[in-house]
Design a protein around this motif. Structure first.
Motif, mmCIF file in Angstrom:
data_model
loop_
_atom_site.group_PDB
_atom_site.id
_atom_site.type_symbol
_atom_site.label_atom_id
_atom_site.label_comp_id
_atom_site.label_asym_id
_atom_site.label_seq_id
_atom_site.Cartn_x
_atom_site.Cartn_y
_atom_site.Cartn_z
ATOM 1 N N LYS A 228 0.836 -1.206 0.000
ATOM 2 C CA LYS A 228 0.000 0.000 0.000
ATOM 3 C C LYS A 228 0.869 1.253 0.000
ATOM 4 O O LYS A 228 0.619 2.193 -0.774
ATOM 5 C CB LYS A 228 -0.927 0.009 1.230
ATOM 6 N N GLU B 242 -5.931 5.233 -3.299
ATOM 7 C CA GLU B 242 -6.672 4.772 -2.120
ATOM 8 C C GLU B 242 -7.923 3.995 -2.517
ATOM 9 O O GLU B 242 -8.239 2.968 -1.920
ATOM 10 C CB GLU B 242 -7.036 5.963 -1.225
ATOM 11 N N LEU C 171 -6.836 0.589 -3.735
ATOM 12 C CA LEU C 171 -6.258 -0.258 -2.691
ATOM 13 C C LEU C 171 -7.289 -0.834 -1.731
ATOM 14 O O LEU C 171 -6.962 -1.697 -0.903
ATOM 15 C CB LEU C 171 -5.189 0.522 -1.901
#
Length: 194
Positions: free
Chosen positions: A87, A187, A190
């Motif tokens: 991440k 984001e 992910l």
């Protein structure tokens, strides 16, 4: 009597050529710019790179891919939380403003710019991406088995999604460079790792 060829460190010379190719691109990087950056003469250049500029470029992509893979795998293996590491790897791309910071855009650019024109560039780029996908898949499988990731989609598919994200970010960067937009895109993508 012909002079002896200049002895030089090919790895370092290729590293210097990478910077020229990053800045100029393959098509516009001139032989003089490459030779000056590498610090070698034409004779030494053609002795080491018989295929000329194209061979230098191919070898630069191979060297960059190998360095990227080795660094990524080493950092990932040392990480206590591989999913968090992945991440953060992506989130750092949002803040990168140039190729030097981003580590990886050189390969992304090669894939976008030349892979359809040059089968060797395509082979190297595809090999790099498949390797990256497999690394992602292995980390995802481990995280699924421990319950760290609740998403039960096949690890291979989730890993391809991440590889596609990596590719897409390099293309999108060509038209948009807002860190805020990039971070939001990353984001959102992910969330598959939750």
């Amino acid at each position: 009597m012909a002079g002896r060829p200049k002895i030089f460190d090919e790895h370092q010379a290729i590293e210097k050529a990478i910077h020229v190719f990053k800045d100029k691109g393959y098509d516009t990087a001139s032989a003089d710019e490459l030779l000056n950056a590498m610090g070698i003469g034409k004779g030494s250049f053609y002795l080491a790179f018989k295929g000329g500029k194209r061979e230098l470029y191919i070898r630069s992509i191979e060297q960059f891919a190998e360095g990227f893979n080795n660094s990524f795998l080493e950092q990932l293996s040392k990480s206590d939380n591989q999913i968090e590491f992945i991440k953060q790897f992506f989130l750092k791309l949002a803040e990168a403003h140039n190729c030097d910071e981003e580590r990886g855009c050189y390969l992304g650019n090669a894939l976008v710019q030349l892979s359809e024109k040059d089968n060797e560039v395509k082979r190297i780029s595809v090999g790099f991406l498949k390797n990256l996908q497999q690394v992602f898949a292995e980390a995802i499988r481990k995280a699924q088995s421990t319950g760290q990731i609740k998403n039960n989609e096949e690890a291979e598919i989730l890993a391809w999604h991440l590889t596609n994200l990596w590719n897409g970010l390099h293309v999108t960067r060509r038209m948009e460079d807002s860190p805020k937009i990039f971070r939001s895109l990353i984001e959102m993508n992910l969330k598959i790792l939750e």
